[in-house]
Design an enzyme around this catalytic site. Structure first.
Site, short mmCIF file in Angstrom:
data_model
loop_
_atom_site.label_atom_id
_atom_site.label_comp_id
_atom_site.label_asym_id
_atom_site.label_seq_id
_atom_site.Cartn_x
_atom_site.Cartn_y
_atom_site.Cartn_z
N CYS A 83 42.93 48.76 53.19
CA CYS A 83 42.87 47.33 53.02
C CYS A 83 42.08 46.21 53.94
O CYS A 83 41.79 45.66 54.04
CB CYS A 83 44.40 46.63 52.76
N CYS A 206 54.41 40.13 45.12
CA CYS A 206 53.48 40.87 45.42
C CYS A 206 52.34 40.45 45.01
O CYS A 206 52.01 39.67 44.20
CB CYS A 206 53.70 42.09 44.30
N HIS A 333 43.59 40.62 45.46
CA HIS A 333 43.24 41.54 46.64
C HIS A 333 42.70 43.06 46.24
O HIS A 333 43.40 43.92 46.07
CB HIS A 333 44.83 42.02 47.36
C1 LIG Z 1 53.51 43.93 41.09
C2 LIG Z 1 53.08 45.24 40.34
C3 LIG Z 1 53.80 46.35 40.36
C4 LIG Z 1 53.08 44.64 38.88
O1 LIG Z 1 52.59 45.50 37.96
P1 LIG Z 1 52.58 45.53 36.28
O2 LIG Z 1 53.98 44.95 35.99
O3 LIG Z 1 52.27 47.07 35.90
O4 LIG Z 1 51.60 44.54 35.88
P2 LIG Z 1 50.17 44.72 35.29
O5 LIG Z 1 49.40 45.28 36.13
O6 LIG Z 1 50.49 45.74 34.18
O7 LIG Z 1 49.84 43.13 34.89
C5 LIG Z 1 50.76 42.66 33.63
C6 LIG Z 1 50.45 41.25 33.92
O8 LIG Z 1 50.97 40.58 34.93
C7 LIG Z 1 49.90 40.03 35.67
N1 LIG Z 1 50.42 40.31 37.39
C8 LIG Z 1 50.59 41.76 37.84
N2 LIG Z 1 50.89 41.74 38.97
C9 LIG Z 1 51.00 40.50 39.29
C10 LIG Z 1 51.22 39.80 40.51
N3 LIG Z 1 51.51 40.58 41.77
N4 LIG Z 1 51.30 38.34 40.54
C11 LIG Z 1 51.02 37.69 39.31
N5 LIG Z 1 50.71 38.23 38.28
C12 LIG Z 1 50.62 39.56 38.10
C13 LIG Z 1 48.70 40.75 35.62
O9 LIG Z 1 47.49 39.93 35.73
C14 LIG Z 1 49.02 40.94 34.14
O10 LIG Z 1 48.33 39.69 33.38
P3 LIG Z 1 47.82 39.59 31.96
O11 LIG Z 1 48.68 40.45 31.02
O12 LIG Z 1 47.67 38.16 31.83
O13 LIG Z 1 46.40 40.47 32.28
C15 LIG Z 1 51.37 45.36 40.68
O14 LIG Z 1 50.55 44.06 40.47
C16 LIG Z 1 51.20 45.89 42.22
O15 LIG Z 1 51.34 47.08 42.09
N6 LIG Z 1 51.17 44.98 43.04
C17 LIG Z 1 51.05 45.43 44.60
C18 LIG Z 1 49.57 45.88 44.83
C19 LIG Z 1 49.64 46.45 46.07
O16 LIG Z 1 50.57 47.19 46.69
N7 LIG Z 1 48.47 46.00 46.88
C20 LIG Z 1 48.45 46.74 48.29
C21 LIG Z 1 49.11 45.74 49.16
S1 LIG Z 1 49.09 46.62 50.86
#
Ligand SMILES: CC(C)(COP(=O)(O)OP(=O)(O)OC[C@H]1O[C@@H](n2cnc3c(N)ncnc32)[C@H](O)[C@@H]1OP(=O)(O)O)[C@@H](O)C(=O)NCCC(=O)NCCS
Length: 384
Positions: A83, A206, A333
């Site tokens: 990152c 997140c 991100h």
């Molecule tokens: C939090 C998390 C697990 C959610 O994943 P998920 O439930 O599988 O969600 P999806 O990717 O299937 O997305 C479903 C919906 O939620 C939204 N969404 C997903 N994560 C979101 C978040 N963190 N904040 C807001 N909205 C989010 C998506 O945009 C999507 O919306 P849409 O249906 O309108 O397109 C995932 O976003 C994640 O892994 N985040 C962390 C990423 C990370 O670790 N980055 C590096 C950091 S060091």
């Protein structure tokens, strides 16, 4: 020592981008940066292409991106520090110019994460922890940062409401940034009621997986004097590392040592301290991370980060505005692009071009870009 300026900045929209390949996303950011700098691509003497590996199929992406951007036969390099890739890229670009090797360098950060499902992304990200002793036990990124959150809550009394306030702030400012992924305000209730990901972190604690690119054009003092109306100077650089394994760290898990060390280096080089910083872009991959960063960067005492955001001291008009472009939580991100995007925001602010979120008389900006679970940290201080 040759001074180095940022003379051009660009960014693609951060979003799910099934419409565009990595080269096309990189081009969107590059085109904007070159036009901003008022140079031609032939004038660029080297390119640093910054991204994390394994999110898309392309290996050695500098090859395809330099070709698509028209940057052959100049040298091009892949830079990978998960990152923190483009934060590290800025330091390498600075060194190329400072040493006299090159006069104009492009730093292109990009990532296309949404070709993978969320679960696959977390498996890839987990492998940026120790694959022998940690990731096989389920240490995804939310899980790692949840451990820091638990520790900070126990040790300093930080609350879930204070963490939620970080998400509320960053989503609020994202509505003022057309390049941000999320464009809707949320409330503390929304955050607290959102789905648990790794306790105490919930979905809105997140950042989301995202696609996007950002580009910076760096130039020597001589070049900047000739062509830039408002050069912004790279005044301080800090780069540090910490052990990758959590058990290898001598810490109580309420701070990132690499941030403290990188900040110390950058403040010393720039000749400023935390009180001189007019605004900061910090690595808020999770809400708790932004709170730790306030403390590690010296914006408040240890343990007071939750209170700082609760009192809205990191809002525009507060003691130190932080992530008023939406941050990672709401701008998005796309990991390799984040460090360059942070610097783009600061450059716009220091030039007085930030519109609705302009910090009055901003002269010093700080960018903080963390890699993995706090194993790399790049801090960059910019001045007018
Ligand atoms: C939090 C998390 C697990 C959610 O994943 P998920 O439930 O599988 O969600 P999806 O990717 O299937 O997305 C479903 C919906 O939620 C939204 N969404 C997903 N994560 C979101 C978040 N963190 N904040 C807001 N909205 C989010 C998506 O945009 C999507 O919306 P849409 O249906 O309108 O397109 C995932 O976003 C994640 O892994 N985040 C962390 C990423 C990370 O670790 N980055 C590096 C950091 S060091």
């Amino acid at each position: 020592m040759r001074n180095v300026a940022v003379i051009g900045v660009g960014q693609s929209k951060f979003a799910r981008r099934p419409d565009a390949s990595i080269r096309e996303i990189a081009f969107e950011a590059f085109k904007e940066a070159v036009e901003d700098a008022q140079i031609t691509r032939e004038e660029i003497q080297a390119s640093l292409v910054c991204s994390a590996t394994h999110y898309d199929k392309q290996r050695t992406p500098a090859g395809i991106i330099a070709e698509y951007l028209g940057l052959n036969p100049q040298p091009t390099f892949n830079v990978e520090a998960v990152c923190a890739s483009s934060g590290v890229g800025v330091r390498i670009g600075w060194s190329f110019i400072n040493s006299g090797l090159h006069d104009i360098v492009a730093v292109v950060g990009f990532q296309k994460m949404t070709e993978l499902s969320s679960a696959e992304v977390q498996e890839v990200m987990g492998r940026s922890g120790d694959v022998m002793w940690e990731s096989p036990f389920g240490t995804t990124m939310p899980a790692y940062f949840a451990l820091y959150a638990q520790s900070h809550m126990q040790k300093h009394g930080t609350t879930q409401e204070q963490m939620a306030k970080v998400a509320v702030k960053n989503h609020f400012y994202a509505t003022k940034n057309p390049k941000a992924m999320f464009q809707e305000e949320i409330t503390i209730e929304d955050v607290l009621k959102s789905r648990i990901i790794a306790s105490p972190l919930k979905r809105y604690d997140c950042c989301a997986n995202s696609d996007g690119a950002a580009c910076l054009i760096l130039a020597s003092e001589d070049v900047a004097a000739k062509i830039a109306d408002k050069p912004v100077w790279v005044a301080g650089l800090g780069l540090a590392s910490s052990p990758m394994t959590l058990t290898g760290r001598d810490t109580s898990y309420d701070s990132f040592d690499c941030t403290v060390e990188a900040a110390k280096q950058a403040y010393r080089m720039a000749g400023v301290g935390p009180d001189d910083v007019d605004l900061a872009e910090v690595h808020d991959c999770f809400t708790i991370t932004e709170i730790l960063n306030y403390e590690d960067l010296g914006f408040c005492e240890r343990g007071q980060g939750g209170k700082l955001v609760e009192e809205e001291q990191t809002y525009l008009g507060g003691k130190i505005p932080v992530n008023i472009d939406g941050g990672l939580l709401a701008k998005g991100h796309p990991v390799g692009a984040t460090g360059a995007s942070q610097i783009r925001t600061l450059v716009k602010q220091l030039r007085g071009e930030a519109g609705a979120t302009q910090v009055e008389e901003a002269k010093v900006g700080l960018a903080h870009n963390l890699g993995g679970i706090g194993m790399y940290c790049a801090v960059t201080i910019l001045k007018t």
